[in-house]
Design a protein around this motif. Sequence first.
Motif, PDB file in Angstrom:
ATOM      1  N   LEU A 165      29.686  42.763  44.359  1.00 44.99           N
ATOM      2  CA  LEU A 165      28.778  42.321  43.079  1.00 44.99           C
ATOM      3  C   LEU A 165      28.447  43.624  42.607  1.00 44.99           C
ATOM      4  O   LEU A 165      28.505  43.568  41.037  1.00 44.99           O
ATOM      5  CB  LEU A 165      26.906  42.030  44.221  1.00 44.99           C
ATOM      6  N   GLU A 166      28.406  44.244  43.123  1.00 39.08           N
ATOM      7  CA  GLU A 166      27.935  46.035  42.199  1.00 39.08           C
ATOM      8  C   GLU A 166      29.474  45.992  41.302  1.00 39.08           C
ATOM      9  O   GLU A 166      28.925  47.080  40.394  1.00 39.08           O
ATOM     10  CB  GLU A 166      27.989  47.611  43.139  1.00 39.08           C
ATOM     11  N   ARG A 167      30.820  45.565  41.963  1.00 39.98           N
ATOM     12  CA  ARG A 167      31.590  46.149  41.366  1.00 39.98           C
ATOM     13  C   ARG A 167      31.871  45.265  40.096  1.00 39.98           C
ATOM     14  O   ARG A 167      33.925  45.240  39.808  1.00 39.98           O
ATOM     15  CB  ARG A 167      33.122  47.008  42.272  1.00 39.98           C
ATOM     16  N   GLY A 168      31.989  43.985  40.374  1.00 45.01           N
ATOM     17  CA  GLY A 168      31.852  42.788  39.392  1.00 45.01           C
ATOM     18  C   GLY A 168      32.971  42.103  39.985  1.00 45.01           C
ATOM     19  O   GLY A 168      33.627  41.320  39.191  1.00 45.01           O
ATOM     20  N   ILE A 169      33.507  41.995  41.232  1.00 46.72           N
ATOM     21  CA  ILE A 169      34.299  41.271  41.492  1.00 46.72           C
ATOM     22  C   ILE A 169      34.205  39.871  42.062  1.00 46.72           C
ATOM     23  O   ILE A 169      34.995  38.992  41.467  1.00 46.72           O
ATOM     24  CB  ILE A 169      34.472  42.234  43.368  1.00 46.72           C
ATOM     25  N   VAL A 170      32.670  40.004  42.661  1.00 45.44           N
ATOM     26  CA  VAL A 170      31.825  38.015  42.329  1.00 45.44           C
ATOM     27  C   VAL A 170      31.084  38.827  41.466  1.00 45.44           C
ATOM     28  O   VAL A 170      29.903  39.362  41.395  1.00 45.44           O
ATOM     29  CB  VAL A 170      31.508  38.195  43.954  1.00 45.44           C
ATOM     30  N   VAL A 172      27.754  37.891  38.861  1.00 48.50           N
ATOM     31  CA  VAL A 172      26.325  37.415  38.993  1.00 48.50           C
ATOM     32  C   VAL A 172      25.675  38.242  37.565  1.00 48.50           C
ATOM     33  O   VAL A 172      26.258  39.224  37.148  1.00 48.50           O
ATOM     34  CB  VAL A 172      25.708  38.243  40.409  1.00 48.50           C
ATOM     35  N   PRO A 173      24.544  36.735  37.399  1.00 47.04           N
ATOM     36  CA  PRO A 173      23.811  37.860  36.360  1.00 47.04           C
ATOM     37  C   PRO A 173      23.045  40.000  36.666  1.00 47.04           C
ATOM     38  O   PRO A 173      22.638  39.733  38.221  1.00 47.04           O
ATOM     39  CB  PRO A 173      22.640  36.393  36.543  1.00 47.04           C
ATOM     40  N   VAL A 180      18.950  42.430  43.852  1.00 42.38           N
ATOM     41  CA  VAL A 180      19.679  42.763  45.364  1.00 42.38           C
ATOM     42  C   VAL A 180      19.963  44.390  45.546  1.00 42.38           C
ATOM     43  O   VAL A 180      19.251  44.597  47.066  1.00 42.38           O
ATOM     44  CB  VAL A 180      20.764  42.093  45.482  1.00 42.38           C
ATOM     45  N   ARG A 181      20.593  45.091  44.333  1.00 44.51           N
ATOM     46  CA  ARG A 181      20.745  46.494  44.680  1.00 44.51           C
ATOM     47  C   ARG A 181      19.196  47.277  45.431  1.00 44.51           C
ATOM     48  O   ARG A 181      19.350  48.112  46.384  1.00 44.51           O
ATOM     49  CB  ARG A 181      20.700  46.611  43.473  1.00 44.51           C
TER      50      ARG A 181
END
Length: 211
Positions: A165-170, A172-173, A180-181
């Motif tokens: 999520l953090e690296r933009g691989i998946v 999300v808004p 989440v972070r």
Amino acid sequence: MSHGPALAPDATTGRRPHPVGASRRTGWVMLLAGAVGWLASFQLTVDDWRLLHDPSYQPPCNISPIVSCGSVMSSPQGSLLSFPNMLLGLGAFAAVTALGLAVLTGARLHRRLWLALDAGALAGVAFVHWLIGQSLYELNKICPYCAVVWVVTIALFWYLTLHCLERGIVPVPRGVLEVVRDTHWMLLGAWYGVIMLLVLTRFWPYWSSLL
């Protein structure tokens, strides 16, 4: 001067894929979860092998009628794919440990490899939760080494997903990512707390007898 074949453009974005690095947190979670999971799987494999050759063997994790490994390993749930479940753990956790070590030394992994790791961890979490249900409500046992595998598999999935999520691989808004972070450790703690509550309530007569 040629430096080897160029990477083909990504089919979805049209851009050439780039290797993705990871934080040291992700690397340490992979390394530690992989190593601990592998050791637990190895111990289960050794005990299973000894039980196969000597049905009277008592594994050291046979602590009480409730806390026990032997009957869990010899049950149908212990060999769901027609071979001992712990063999899956040996292979999967060894790969995760090696990749965690590589990440900690600066390796950058392909986006598809990160996705494959996260998908594999998701499959592991689904399997673990099925095993938790079987242990609590069918076998009526808690296997200590299995519980270790449950803990590290959940942590591995959680932090691999957070990394993706953090690296933009998946994608999300941004608002979801920030929530989440900021709360990832609380959400993980709540997850573990629910499982602990299920274990406590399911075997409460046994736990209360120890007080």
